[in-house]
Design an enzyme around this catalytic site. Sequence first.
Site, PDB file in Angstrom:
ATOM      1  N   ASP A 191       0.835  -1.213   0.000  1.00  9.62           N
ATOM      2  CA  ASP A 191       0.000   0.000   0.000  1.00  9.62           C
ATOM      3  C   ASP A 191       0.862   1.252   0.000  1.00  9.62           C
ATOM      4  O   ASP A 191       0.754   2.099   0.883  1.00  9.62           O
ATOM      5  CB  ASP A 191      -0.904   0.036   1.242  1.00  9.62           C
ATOM      6  N   GLU A 196      -2.325  -5.679   2.074  1.00  9.17           N
ATOM      7  CA  GLU A 196      -3.062  -6.269   0.953  1.00  9.17           C
ATOM      8  C   GLU A 196      -3.870  -7.508   1.308  1.00  9.17           C
ATOM      9  O   GLU A 196      -4.339  -8.208   0.425  1.00  9.17           O
ATOM     10  CB  GLU A 196      -2.083  -6.649  -0.168  1.00  9.17           C
TER      11      GLU A 196
END
Length: 194
Positions: free
Chosen positions: A21, A117
């Site tokens: 991210d 994730e």
Amino acid sequence: MHNNENVSGISAYLLGLIIGDGGLYKLKYKGNRSEYRVVITQKSENLIKQHIAPLMQFLIDELNVKSKIQIVKGDTRYELRVSSKKLYYYFANMLERIRLFNMREQIAFIKGLYVAEGDKTLKRLRIWNKNKALLEIVSRWLNNLGVRNTIHLDDHRHGVYVLNISLRDRIKFVHTILSSHLNPLPPERAGGYT
């Protein structure tokens, strides 16, 4: 890489968050200026401010990086930024040697990638990423830890691969990866596992 186990573990964990991210960005500006930026984004303000920022600050202090952490609020996410050429190359070099990570670094990286994730439902444990080669490395590490898994292209997300933890090995994944003493997950990101 430093000999300090805390530095290597925290670095690997943060790299997992960055890859999942965030990103490593070399920005070019007018006048031949450039900026090297390390970025981690999250929906949770608490996760960024109370969990990720202190770990990043620890690493910045250990590496004698002079840059400050910035936390920027976007429309739907918070972004942690550090503008530092030294930190950028530190993580870029780590990424280049990812196949050489020791077991502690592997576990920390997987944990960071999962926080970024992963699917935290109780029904499945999954990690998504567009980079199939990266997921294949993570898959090998998990297999070496006795956690069976599969990788396939997710039909619902264009160009994104998913690593599925086998139903039988979910508890082993939680105990081996998520419950490791390194960087415990805040309850809001642990999917009920703490």
